[in-house]
Design a protein around this motif. Structure first.
Motif, PDB file in Angstrom:
ATOM      1  N   THR A 199       0.850  -1.188   0.000  1.00  0.00           N
ATOM      2  CA  THR A 199       0.000   0.000   0.000  1.00  0.00           C
ATOM      3  C   THR A 199       0.885   1.236   0.000  1.00  0.00           C
ATOM      4  OG1 THR A 199      -1.762  -1.143   1.198  1.00  0.00           O
ATOM      5  CG2 THR A 199      -1.791   1.265   1.240  1.00  0.00           C
ATOM      6  N   VAL A 200       0.623   2.146  -0.947  1.00  0.00           N
ATOM      7  CA  VAL A 200       1.367   3.402  -1.073  1.00  0.00           C
ATOM      8  C   VAL A 200       0.428   4.545  -0.710  1.00  0.00           C
ATOM      9  CG1 VAL A 200       2.705   4.893  -2.595  1.00  0.00           C
ATOM     10  CG2 VAL A 200       2.773   2.403  -2.912  1.00  0.00           C
ATOM     11  N   VAL A 201       0.789   5.323   0.301  1.00  0.00           N
ATOM     12  CA  VAL A 201      -0.054   6.381   0.841  1.00  0.00           C
ATOM     13  C   VAL A 201       0.470   7.745   0.396  1.00  0.00           C
ATOM     14  CG1 VAL A 201      -0.964   7.432   2.948  1.00  0.00           C
ATOM     15  CG2 VAL A 201      -0.555   4.947   2.851  1.00  0.00           C
ATOM     16  N   ASP A 202      -0.417   8.562  -0.132  1.00  0.00           N
ATOM     17  CA  ASP A 202      -0.105   9.945  -0.497  1.00  0.00           C
ATOM     18  C   ASP A 202      -0.734  10.860   0.554  1.00  0.00           C
ATOM     19  OD1 ASP A 202       0.503  12.316  -1.897  1.00  0.00           O
ATOM     20  OD2 ASP A 202      -1.406  12.225  -2.994  1.00  0.00           O
ATOM     21  N   PRO A 203       0.042  11.356   1.525  1.00  0.00           N
ATOM     22  CA  PRO A 203      -0.546  12.175   2.585  1.00  0.00           C
ATOM     23  C   PRO A 203      -0.983  13.537   2.046  1.00  0.00           C
ATOM     24  CG  PRO A 203       1.679  11.425   3.141  1.00  0.00           C
ATOM     25  CD  PRO A 203       1.487  11.202   1.686  1.00  0.00           C
ATOM     26  N   PRO A 204      -1.958  14.186   2.698  1.00  0.00           N
ATOM     27  CA  PRO A 204      -2.319  15.542   2.300  1.00  0.00           C
ATOM     28  C   PRO A 204      -1.170  16.497   2.551  1.00  0.00           C
ATOM     29  CG  PRO A 204      -3.384  14.971   4.368  1.00  0.00           C
ATOM     30  CD  PRO A 204      -2.739  13.714   3.852  1.00  0.00           C
ATOM     31  N   GLY A 211       4.697  12.125   5.431  1.00  0.00           N
ATOM     32  CA  GLY A 211       5.286  11.630   4.194  1.00  0.00           C
ATOM     33  C   GLY A 211       6.646  11.001   4.399  1.00  0.00           C
ATOM     34  N   GLY A 212       7.009  10.122   3.478  1.00  0.00           N
ATOM     35  CA  GLY A 212       8.340   9.534   3.467  1.00  0.00           C
ATOM     36  C   GLY A 212       8.620   8.628   4.639  1.00  0.00           C
ATOM     37  N   MET A 213       7.779   7.613   4.825  1.00  0.00           N
ATOM     38  CA  MET A 213       7.959   6.712   5.965  1.00  0.00           C
ATOM     39  C   MET A 213       7.671   5.287   5.535  1.00  0.00           C
ATOM     40  SD  MET A 213       9.058   6.664   8.902  1.00  0.00           S
ATOM     41  CE  MET A 213       9.300   5.308  10.018  1.00  0.00           C
ATOM     42  N   GLU A 214       8.266   4.335   6.256  1.00  0.00           N
ATOM     43  CA  GLU A 214       8.142   2.926   5.906  1.00  0.00           C
ATOM     44  C   GLU A 214       7.585   2.110   7.065  1.00  0.00           C
ATOM     45  OE1 GLU A 214      12.114   3.203   8.026  1.00  0.00           O
ATOM     46  OE2 GLU A 214      11.043   4.437   6.573  1.00  0.00           O
ATOM     47  N   HIS A 239      12.620   4.810  -2.334  1.00  0.00           N
ATOM     48  CA  HIS A 239      13.382   4.743  -1.077  1.00  0.00           C
ATOM     49  C   HIS A 239      12.573   4.047   0.018  1.00  0.00           C
ATOM     50  CE1 HIS A 239      16.324   6.007   1.952  1.00  0.00           C
ATOM     51  NE2 HIS A 239      15.285   6.241   2.730  1.00  0.00           N
ATOM     52  N   GLU A 240      11.319   4.448   0.170  1.00  0.00           N
ATOM     53  CA  GLU A 240      10.528   3.849   1.251  1.00  0.00           C
ATOM     54  C   GLU A 240      10.227   2.381   0.974  1.00  0.00           C
ATOM     55  OE1 GLU A 240      10.588   5.482   3.796  1.00  0.00           O
ATOM     56  OE2 GLU A 240      11.077   7.418   2.920  1.00  0.00           O
ATOM     57  N   PHE A 241      10.037   2.029  -0.295  1.00  0.00           N
ATOM     58  CA  PHE A 241       9.879   0.601  -0.584  1.00  0.00           C
ATOM     59  C   PHE A 241      11.162  -0.154  -0.256  1.00  0.00           C
ATOM     60  CE2 PHE A 241      10.451  -3.169  -3.133  1.00  0.00           C
ATOM     61  CZ  PHE A 241       9.286  -3.869  -2.860  1.00  0.00           C
ATOM     62  N   GLY A 242      12.303   0.461  -0.507  1.00  0.00           N
ATOM     63  CA  GLY A 242      13.566  -0.206  -0.207  1.00  0.00           C
ATOM     64  C   GLY A 242      13.673  -0.637   1.236  1.00  0.00           C
ATOM     65  N   HIS A 243      13.000   0.083   2.111  1.00  0.00           N
ATOM     66  CA  HIS A 243      13.009  -0.298   3.524  1.00  0.00           C
ATOM     67  C   HIS A 243      12.242  -1.594   3.773  1.00  0.00           C
ATOM     68  CE1 HIS A 243      15.187   2.948   5.360  1.00  0.00           C
ATOM     69  NE2 HIS A 243      14.436   3.867   4.775  1.00  0.00           N
ATOM     70  N   GLN A 244      11.450  -2.043   2.791  1.00  0.00           N
ATOM     71  CA  GLN A 244      10.848  -3.364   2.943  1.00  0.00           C
ATOM     72  C   GLN A 244      11.927  -4.438   2.995  1.00  0.00           C
ATOM     73  OE1 GLN A 244       7.366  -3.673   3.308  1.00  0.00           O
ATOM     74  NE2 GLN A 244       7.596  -1.453   3.384  1.00  0.00           N
ATOM     75  N   PHE A 245      13.083  -4.147   2.390  1.00  0.00           N
ATOM     76  CA  PHE A 245      14.212  -5.074   2.384  1.00  0.00           C
ATOM     77  C   PHE A 245      15.190  -4.744   3.506  1.00  0.00           C
ATOM     78  CE2 PHE A 245      12.239  -5.892  -1.541  1.00  0.00           C
ATOM     79  CZ  PHE A 245      12.688  -7.115  -2.016  1.00  0.00           C
ATOM     80  N   TRP A 246      15.628  -3.479   3.581  1.00  0.00           N
ATOM     81  CA  TRP A 246      16.585  -3.055   4.602  1.00  0.00           C
ATOM     82  C   TRP A 246      15.823  -2.341   5.720  1.00  0.00           C
ATOM     83  CZ3 TRP A 246      20.133  -5.956   2.986  1.00  0.00           C
ATOM     84  CH2 TRP A 246      20.513  -6.022   1.644  1.00  0.00           C
ATOM     85  N   TYR A 247      15.315  -3.106   6.645  1.00  0.00           N
ATOM     86  CA  TYR A 247      14.535  -2.741   7.824  1.00  0.00           C
ATOM     87  C   TYR A 247      13.429  -3.773   7.990  1.00  0.00           C
ATOM     88  CZ  TYR A 247      10.157  -0.907   9.816  1.00  0.00           C
ATOM     89  OH  TYR A 247       8.966  -0.772  10.477  1.00  0.00           O
ATOM     90  N   GLY A 248      12.703  -4.041   6.883  1.00  0.00           N
ATOM     91  CA  GLY A 248      11.590  -4.965   6.961  1.00  0.00           C
ATOM     92  C   GLY A 248      12.021  -6.411   7.007  1.00  0.00           C
TER      93      GLY A 248
END
Length: 569
Positions: A199-204, A211-214, A239-248
């Protein structure tokens, strides 16, 4: 042993701040439940005895938690019906008689859970179909590059949902393209994305603090008010998807070793952006107005070099987050400096060997908690070489790396002249003037190690007859760097060495053509070099040489100006 623990708690959301909170009808709910500490067994993350790892929160640090299974029910007012996103798969929903809706989300093998609602969300779902997104040529190329069977390379389908603000409807394709590129390239390089959803969230805009968080299977993006395309939201999403690998998936301890998450992701993000988007235009603002466009080749190390210009560091990369001198040092070391270290390692090893290193490391430590030494060991296991000298200097140390060409000298070699005894007879030899262009010289170049750090740098020496001699390091032994020197003109080879403790080295070329220039690191492998303007020297200030020196200096100052801008952001 095993226990069942029930915790009753209340969480009050602030106005959106530090990636969580509410704004109007929007809410980003992250870091909202009591998180249990991590029980580390003996040997895990190099522990000598088992115990709990449960730090207090520090301003610069992020997160560390154990893997588990989440089964979460969320009850919200009916105005948010189908305007919700969360970690994991939407398992069910139920309309309640009190005007609320209860959603159930489930996800296994993750170490966090976050969710969001906004009655303005424009919800779009598309499927990443691996068979359509990845060609057979790409599969074959990575099968060969990584020396792995095809079944380990192929990717799986992912259901991707984008929650957009209404004013950003025209960006929906860009959001999906960035998400699909991320799933594809991270998957090919490090291993398939193992979850069914993203899920990709576009904050107001007013909720931009979110914004910009994983979080596992859920990331927040962010767009820009600039009229040019730039790289938002693409750069943020990748970048934030990359944290699914490096963090997740590889869950390092960000309190103690932030570089292993943020820095590894900085390195990986830039590679995806370079691969997927290539050349972009970076608008340069003057007093906030983009007055001209600067062509930026999205080479993975470019922005990292801008952030780490002088190579003067207060802290090592490997520093616990609460022990950095300030937030700037934390950010510098955890993000761009680590990116440069990994890119330098890649250029030294070669792209294919580095790909194998990163793949092997990621696969070995999925769903686990590695320490820095585990990565160092993985590099050694994969390459068969000990890189302790590299990591001790550039991950555990703060010394500056800088080499320079000090001077080039050419001494004319005249043919012998005078009276000589040859077989008992006196023979007089008159001095002969060499024909123009055939003179011989004893050439010498002095190279100096300016900084305290050292590196087996490559060098190239160019001569007036068009020939080049390359000096390639063949290894480090007992405090000495051994070099193989090869003449490109006649293929002649010989060896030389440079003691690491010595600050300078003279390379000599007897009876050669006139040396006209010398260059350190001609292939630009050593991105950690703090000053590129002293890497090249001309024997004389010819037009080309002067232009080269001036252009290098100009680039240096452009970088300095851009660095100044980053300090204001």
């Amino acid at each position: 042993e095993k226990i069942t623990l029930d915790i009753k708690f209340n969480a009050k959301l602030p106005r959106v701040f530090a990636r969580t909170g509410y704004w109007g009808g929007f809410a980003m709910v992250g870091q909202w439940f009591p998180k249990i500490g991590v029980w580390e067994t003996k040997g895990e993350r190099r522990r000598e005895v088992p115990g709990w790892n449960c730090h207090q929160f520090h301003a610069n640090s992020e997160f560390y938690a154990d893997f588990g299974s989440f089964d979460v029910r969320i009850t919200v007012p009916a105005i948010y019906k189908e305007k919700i996103g969360a970690t994991g798969k939407w398992a069910s929903n139920q309309d309640n008689p009190d005007g609320t809706v209860t959603y159930n989300f489930k996800q296994e093998n993750v170490h966090d859970f976050a969710w969001t609602i906004d009655n303005d969300y424009v919800v779009t779902t598309r499927r990443f179909k691996a068979a359509d997104q990845v060609t057979r040529d790409e599969l074959d190329r990575w099968t060969e590059k990584l020396n792995l069977p095809l079944e380990q390379i192929v990717l799986t389908d992912v259901e991707v949902t984008v929650l957009l603000q209404p004013e950003h409807r025209d960006q929906v394709d860009r959001h999906f393209a960035a998400a699909f590129n991320s799933i594809k390239h991270f998957g090919l390089w490090y291993g398939r994305y193992p979850y069914q959803t993203l899920t990709v969230v576009d904050p107001p805009y007013n909720g931009g603090g979110a914004g910009g968080m994983e979080y596992p299977t859920l990331i927040t993006a962010g767009t820009t008010w600039w009229p040019t395309r730039g790289l938002t939201p693409e750069g943020v999403i990748v970048h934030e998807f990359g944290h699914q690998f490096w963090y997740g998936l590889v869950a390092t301890n960000e309190f103690e070793e932030s570089w292993m998450d943020e820095g590894f992701n900085t390195y990986s993000t830039a590679k995806v952006l370079s691969t997927a988007y290539g050349r972009e235009i970076l608008p340069i603002p003057i007093f906030g107005v983009p007055l001209f466009n600067f062509p930026l080749e999205l080479e993975p190390s470019f922005m990292d070099r801008l952030m780490t210009l002088q190579g003067k560091f207060d802290d090592p990369i490997l520093t616990p987050t609460w022990k950095y001198i300030n937030s700037r040092s934390y950010a510098l070391n955890s993000y761009p400096r680590t990116g440069l270290v990994l890119n330098t390692l890649e250029r030294f090893l070669g792209e294919d060997r580095m790909a194998k290193v990163m793949r092997a490391y990621h696969q070995k430590w999925r769903y686990r908690h590695p320490a820095s030494q585990d990565f160092f060991d993985s590099v050694k296991e994969t390459t068969g070489e000990d890189f302790t000298w590299f990591f001790d200097q550039f991950v555990k140390g703060t010394n500056t790396l800088d080499y320079e060409i000090v001077e080039i000298s050419n001494t004319s070699v005249k043919e012998r002249a005078g009276v000589f005894d040859e077989q008992g007879k006196k023979v007089e030899v008159e001095e002969k003037k060499a024909e123009k262009g055939s003179e011989k010289f004893d050439s010498e170049v002095t190279v100096r190690r300016v900084g305290e750090a050292w590196f087996p740098v490559e060098m190239a020496f160019n001569f007036k007859d068009g020939s080049t001699v390359t000096a390639i390091p063949k290894g480090v032994r007992d405090g000495v760097i051994d070099y193989n020197l090869t003449s490109g003109k006649d293929g002649r080879q010989w060896t030389d060495s440079w003691a690491i403790k010595d600050r300078w080295k003279k390379f000599k070329f007897p009876n050669s053509a006139e040396m006209i220039s010398a260059q350190i690191d001609p292939a630009q492998k050593v991105l950690l070099d703090a000053n590129l303007t002293n890497n090249t020297r001309q024997e004389s200030a010819t037009g080309i040489g002067a232009a080269s020196r001036w252009s290098s200096g100009a680039l240096f100052w452009i970088q300095s100006i851009l660095q100044a801008f980053t300090l204001l952001s």
